[in-house]
Design a protein around this motif. Structure first.
Motif, PDB file in Angstrom:
ATOM      1  N   SER A  12     -27.610  11.656 -68.101  1.00  0.00           N
ATOM      2  CA  SER A  12     -27.470  11.439 -69.548  1.00  0.00           C
ATOM      3  C   SER A  12     -27.628  12.770 -70.268  1.00  0.00           C
TER       4      SER A  12
ATOM      5  N   GLU B 124     -31.655  13.539 -78.329  1.00  0.00           N
ATOM      6  CA  GLU B 124     -32.333  12.422 -78.982  1.00  0.00           C
ATOM      7  C   GLU B 124     -32.869  11.399 -77.980  1.00  0.00           C
ATOM      8  N   LEU B 125     -32.580  11.602 -76.708  1.00  0.00           N
ATOM      9  CA  LEU B 125     -32.853  10.542 -75.728  1.00  0.00           C
ATOM     10  C   LEU B 125     -34.253  10.623 -75.144  1.00  0.00           C
TER      11      LEU B 125
ATOM     12  N   ILE C 120     -34.082   8.049 -79.639  1.00  0.00           N
ATOM     13  CA  ILE C 120     -33.691   6.697 -79.193  1.00  0.00           C
ATOM     14  C   ILE C 120     -33.873   6.608 -77.683  1.00  0.00           C
ATOM     15  N   ARG C 121     -33.762   5.411 -77.179  1.00  0.00           N
ATOM     16  CA  ARG C 121     -33.891   5.202 -75.733  1.00  0.00           C
ATOM     17  C   ARG C 121     -32.623   5.596 -75.003  1.00  0.00           C
ATOM     18  N   ASP C 122     -32.793   6.137 -73.821  1.00  0.00           N
ATOM     19  CA  ASP C 122     -31.657   6.418 -72.941  1.00  0.00           C
ATOM     20  C   ASP C 122     -31.305   5.119 -72.211  1.00  0.00           C
ATOM     21  N   SER C 123     -30.328   4.411 -72.734  1.00  0.00           N
ATOM     22  CA  SER C 123     -29.946   3.151 -72.075  1.00  0.00           C
ATOM     23  C   SER C 123     -28.761   3.349 -71.129  1.00  0.00           C
ATOM     24  N   ASN C 124     -27.909   4.315 -71.429  1.00  0.00           N
ATOM     25  CA  ASN C 124     -26.683   4.462 -70.626  1.00  0.00           C
ATOM     26  C   ASN C 124     -26.968   4.689 -69.152  1.00  0.00           C
TER      27      ASN C 124
ATOM     28  N   SER D 271     -22.966  11.008 -69.478  1.00  0.00           N
ATOM     29  CA  SER D 271     -22.644  10.277 -70.700  1.00  0.00           C
ATOM     30  C   SER D 271     -23.123  11.089 -71.889  1.00  0.00           C
ATOM     31  N   GLY D 272     -22.342  11.043 -72.967  1.00  0.00           N
ATOM     32  CA  GLY D 272     -22.690  11.747 -74.190  1.00  0.00           C
ATOM     33  C   GLY D 272     -22.083  13.145 -74.227  1.00  0.00           C
ATOM     34  N   GLY D 273     -22.012  13.685 -75.428  1.00  0.00           N
ATOM     35  CA  GLY D 273     -21.630  15.088 -75.606  1.00  0.00           C
ATOM     36  C   GLY D 273     -20.186  15.402 -75.298  1.00  0.00           C
TER      37      GLY D 273
ATOM     38  N   SER E 142     -17.585  14.271 -77.323  1.00  0.00           N
ATOM     39  CA  SER E 142     -16.708  14.177 -78.504  1.00  0.00           C
ATOM     40  C   SER E 142     -16.596  15.532 -79.197  1.00  0.00           C
TER      41      SER E 142
ATOM     42  N   GLY F 146     -20.892   8.843 -75.298  1.00  0.00           N
ATOM     43  CA  GLY F 146     -22.310   8.463 -75.339  1.00  0.00           C
ATOM     44  C   GLY F 146     -22.581   7.085 -75.895  1.00  0.00           C
ATOM     45  N   ASN F 147     -21.724   6.602 -76.796  1.00  0.00           N
ATOM     46  CA  ASN F 147     -21.997   5.271 -77.346  1.00  0.00           C
ATOM     47  C   ASN F 147     -22.109   4.269 -76.210  1.00  0.00           C
ATOM     48  N   PRO F 148     -23.170   3.475 -76.211  1.00  0.00           N
ATOM     49  CA  PRO F 148     -23.451   2.637 -75.036  1.00  0.00           C
ATOM     50  C   PRO F 148     -22.310   1.706 -74.619  1.00  0.00           C
TER      51      PRO F 148
HETATM   52  P1  AMP Z   1     -22.379  11.409 -78.213  1.00  0.00           P
HETATM   53  O1  AMP Z   1     -21.234  10.948 -77.379  1.00  0.00           O
HETATM   54  O2  AMP Z   1     -23.300  12.331 -77.488  1.00  0.00           O
HETATM   55  O3  AMP Z   1     -21.919  11.982 -79.525  1.00  0.00           O
HETATM   56  O4  AMP Z   1     -23.236  10.122 -78.569  1.00  0.00           O
HETATM   57  C1  AMP Z   1     -22.688   9.074 -79.327  1.00  0.00           C
HETATM   58  C2  AMP Z   1     -23.756   8.060 -79.666  1.00  0.00           C
HETATM   59  O5  AMP Z   1     -24.268   7.520 -78.489  1.00  0.00           O
HETATM   60  C3  AMP Z   1     -24.946   8.670 -80.382  1.00  0.00           C
HETATM   61  O6  AMP Z   1     -25.397   7.737 -81.337  1.00  0.00           O
HETATM   62  C4  AMP Z   1     -25.963   8.847 -79.283  1.00  0.00           C
HETATM   63  O7  AMP Z   1     -27.293   8.848 -79.747  1.00  0.00           O
HETATM   64  C5  AMP Z   1     -25.676   7.670 -78.410  1.00  0.00           C
HETATM   65  N1  AMP Z   1     -26.041   7.932 -77.029  1.00  0.00           N
HETATM   66  C6  AMP Z   1     -25.671   9.015 -76.319  1.00  0.00           C
HETATM   67  N2  AMP Z   1     -26.183   8.975 -75.099  1.00  0.00           N
HETATM   68  C7  AMP Z   1     -26.889   7.831 -75.015  1.00  0.00           C
HETATM   69  C8  AMP Z   1     -27.666   7.213 -73.983  1.00  0.00           C
HETATM   70  N3  AMP Z   1     -27.798   7.789 -72.815  1.00  0.00           N
HETATM   71  N4  AMP Z   1     -28.251   6.040 -74.248  1.00  0.00           N
HETATM   72  C9  AMP Z   1     -28.106   5.452 -75.467  1.00  0.00           C
HETATM   73  N5  AMP Z   1     -27.384   5.977 -76.467  1.00  0.00           N
HETATM   74  C10 AMP Z   1     -26.805   7.161 -76.264  1.00  0.00           C
END
Ligand code: AMP
Ligand code: MG
Length: 441
Positions: free
Chosen positions: A185, A189-190, A202-206, A251-253, A255, A302-304
């Protein structure tokens, strides 16, 4: 790296990713570890099954003469399963024989015990039925002939295949091993539970959802933890992870936001890399590339909800291709229980739905909850993604293709992957899905 802001049709994105993926080299795998793997050889029997003519019933083995019943015969011995067949029997003789026991020379038919009346001391039997030649006999090679090809390469090994392999004397097979898939992940913010949430966190759910999906897709999941939105830290985490897996999923980062780290990862760790905007909703952003060591990187949004949809469309077919599977995941078709309305935006929409069997035995699909890509809890009841093509959507009562979610429970009476039709995923959806058919390397 190729960086495109144009929307790429899903099938193109899948093809471009598939071009980076090669099946893992086959290994000799003991049968006990082969369930779910893909066979990498044609398997020819070296032994006939059954290896000898044997009785299909508990009864009396005789030479069929065509004489009408009753037949009074001398019982010369008893043959149990596992006994050698012994000497030839002659006219007027019978053997008492149990299911699976070899017929002795001279015997070619079996009369069931239920149709017999034996003397108290067992030396004589009266048969109330005169069996025809071959009656209740299992012939040598009737199931499998020696040299017959029993299984072809690319077969996904299920219980019945393993049974066949064992029956022809195999203790190991050449198969593609299970891919090792790391999940990382990214996001400052995770926080992982049970650590408390500070403001803005927020919680790391992905990671947990993706690790479970990886395992359900038949791969070995490797938890690579989480990393902050720091390019150097993220690159270091990916480099370390890449050495331990065949496929690394972040996951995330991915975009276009500030601090989106996947582009740096791709630039510094990968070749043949692409960062794409795929013509789907949700899960538009996607990145992938290949590590120098041969492994593959896939960067999910990143969006779950997006990360899980992207898993179904890109990661699951990649796991299958690495494991040697040649047929892509199939869709089923369901009746939309309610309108799956949408507006035209040039994208294929993937809607979490719950597919059930209605009172008339038909598959029906209804939305499992809200639509937005951050509403993770709205997916809880879903077991499939409805593929809603660009346009005005699907009216209530119309058919809609549905892609079963990895590892999801389907109604017991439903086969989510119709074997006969074998539809390709998204068959009838414009710009729809295509499996990774592994045109590569
Ligand atoms: P990003 O793709 O990094 O711009 O993230 C898009 C959205 O997904 C943001 O609101 C993030 O906080 C959320 N997000 C990113 N990674 C995770 C994760 N591992 N678990 C939950 N939400 C996440
Ligand atoms: Mg982020």
């Amino acid at each position: 790296m190729s960086l495109s802001s144009r929307l790429v049709p899903l099938a193109d994105a899948q093809r471009r990713l598939a071009a980076l993926v090669c099946p893992l080299a086959p290994l000799e795998v003991p049968l006990a570890e082969a369930a779910g793997l893909v066979l990498a050889e044609d398997v020819a029997a070296t032994e006939a099954v059954p290896p000898f003519a044997c009785s299909a019933m508990d009864g009396y083995g005789i030479a069929a003469t065509g004489e009408p019943a009753p037949l009074t015969l001398k019982v010369v011995r008893r043959i149990l399963a596992g006994d050698a067949p012994g000497e030839e029997i002659g006219p007027g003789e019978a053997v008492r024989i149990m299911t699976g026991a070899p017929l002795p020379p001279g015997a070619d038919a079996v009369c069931m015990i239920e149709d017999s009346d034996a003397a108290r001391d067992g030396t004589v039997v009266v048969l109330g039925h005169s069996p025809a030649p071959g009656e209740h006999v299992r012939h040598a090679g009737e199931d499998v002939a020696a040299d017959e090809v029993v299984l072809e390469r690319s077969t996904v090994l299920r219980a019945r295949h393993l049974g066949v392999l064992a029956s022809v004397g195999r203790s190991a097979v050449l198969a593609h091993r299970r891919p090792i898939v790391g999940v990382l992940s990214t996001g400052s913010e995770l926080v992982a539970a049970p650590a408390p949430l500070a403001p803005g966190q927020i919680r790391d759910s992905n990671r947990h959802a993706l690790l479970a999906l990886v395992a359900a897709a038949g791969a070995n999941a490797l938890d690579l933890g989480l990393v902050r939105d720091d390019e150097d830290l993220a690159v270091a985490a990916v480099r370390a992870g890449a050495e331990r897996c065949d496929l690394l999923v972040t996951s995330g980062g991915v975009s276009v936001g500030d601090k989106d780290v996947v582009k740096a990862i791709i630039d510094r760790c990968c070749r043949d890399a692409e960062v794409l905007q795929v013509a789907i909703k949700p899960a538009k952003p996607l990145a992938f590339g290949r590590f120098a060591g041969g492994g593959v990187l896939i960067g999910l949004p990143g969006n779950p909800v997006s990360s899980m949809v992207s898993f179904e469309l890109f990661v699951r077919p990649t796991i299958a291709a690495l494991g040697g599977e040649t047929s892509p995941p199939a869709t089923a078709r369901a009746i939309a229980a309610e309108a799956l309305s949408r507006s035209a935006d040039g994208k294929l929409h993937l809607v979490h739905v719950q597919v059930e069997v209605d009172g008339e035995g038909r598959l029906v699909a209804r939305r499992s909850g809200g639509r937005a890509s951050h509403l993770l809890a709205s997916t809880v009841a879903a077991n499939a993604l409805a593929l809603v093509a660009d346009g005005a959507g699907v009216p209530a009562g119309a058919m809609v293709p549905v892609l079963p979610l990895t590892g999801a429970a389907w109604p017991a009476s439903v086969r989510p992957f119709p074997v006969e039709q074998g539809e390709r995923v998204g068959h009838e959806v414009e710009d729809g899905l295509e499996g990774l058919d592994g045109t590569c390397c």
